[in-house]
Write an enzyme that holds these catalytic residues in place. Structure first.
Site, PDB file in Angstrom:
ATOM      1  CE  LYS A 100       0.253   4.544  16.534  1.00 30.92           C
ATOM      2  NZ  LYS A 100       1.623   4.158  17.232  1.00 30.92           N
ATOM      3  CE1 TYR A 108       3.023  -0.244  14.257  1.00 34.63           C
ATOM      4  CE2 TYR A 108       0.878  -0.634  15.316  1.00 34.63           C
ATOM      5  CZ  TYR A 108       2.064   0.280  14.862  1.00 34.63           C
ATOM      6  OH  TYR A 108       1.681   1.502  15.076  1.00 34.63           O
ATOM      7  CD  GLU A 132       3.238   1.505   6.983  1.00 36.67           C
ATOM      8  OE1 GLU A 132       2.951   2.908   7.176  1.00 36.67           O
ATOM      9  OE2 GLU A 132       4.134   0.935   7.791  1.00 36.67           O
TER      10      GLU A 132
END
Ligand code: IDP
Ligand code: MG
Length: 134
Positions: A11, A51, A128
Site C-alpha cells: 500500500k 473493497y 483480485e
C-alpha cells in the site's frame, strides 16, 4: 496442501516509507514465488471492486482516499498454502494485535495505514488478480 496464487498489494504508506524490498523479502523468505509484479496507481473503479465488501462502512471513505494517495505495488504470489501464508506474514487487521513478527506488527502505524493487502480466500484471490492484472 494446495498450490495457490494470491494477490498482495503493497500500500502507499509502505511504498512511501521505502519498505518494498523489506516486505518482498518477507514473502520470499517464506518460500513464495513472485509470479507477477508491477507498480500501480489505483483507479476508483478498481478500488470499488477490490473493497466491495466494505462499501458503506464508516472507514470506507478514509480507506479509499488512502489507497489513492500514492503508488502501490501489485504482486501475484504463488506457492503451497500461499493465501494463508500471506495472511500470516501480513498479520492481523487490528495492527495493535498483529504478531510483532508480522508486517503489520512491525510496520503498521494505524488501522487504515497498514502497509499491505492479502487475499482472504481462493475466490477473492481470483477476483483480485483479475482486478489488478487484467
Ligand atoms: P484485511 O486487510 O486484514 O483483509 P479488512 O477487514 O478486509 O482487513 O479491511 C480492509 C482494509 O480496510 C484494512 O486492511 C484496513 O486498511 C482498512 N480497515 C479495516 N478495518 C478498519 C477499521 O476498523 N478502521 C479503519 N480502517 C480499517
Ligand atoms: Mg480483507
Amino acid at each position: 496442501m494446495a498450490y495457490e496464487k494470491t494477490l498482495v498489494l503493497i500500500k502507499p504508506d509502505a511504498v512511501k516509507r521505502k519498505l518494498i524490498g523489506t516486505l518482498l523479502k518477507m514473502y520470499e523468505e517464506k518460500g513464495l514465488e513472485v509470479e507477477q509484479i508491477k507498480s500501480v496507481f489505483a483507479t476508483e473503479e478498481q478500488l470499488a471492486r477490490h473493497y466491495q465488501a466494505h462499501i458503506g462502512k464508516d472507514f470506507y471513505p478514509r480507506l479509499m482516499a488512502f489507497m489513492k494517495s500514492g503508488m502501490m505495488i501489485a504482486i501475484v504470489l504463488s506457492g503451497e498454502q500461499a493465501i494463508e501464508i500471506v495472511r500470516g506474514v501480513n498479520g492481523a487487521t487490528d495492527y495493535l494485535k498483529a504478531d510483532m513478527g508480522s508486517i503489520r506488527g512491525r510496520f503498521a502505524n494505524g488501522y487504515t495505514e497498514n502497509c499491505v493487502h492479502g487475499s482472504d480466500s481462493l475466490e477473492s484471490a481470483q477476483t483480485e488478480i483479475e482486478i489488478w492484472f487484467n
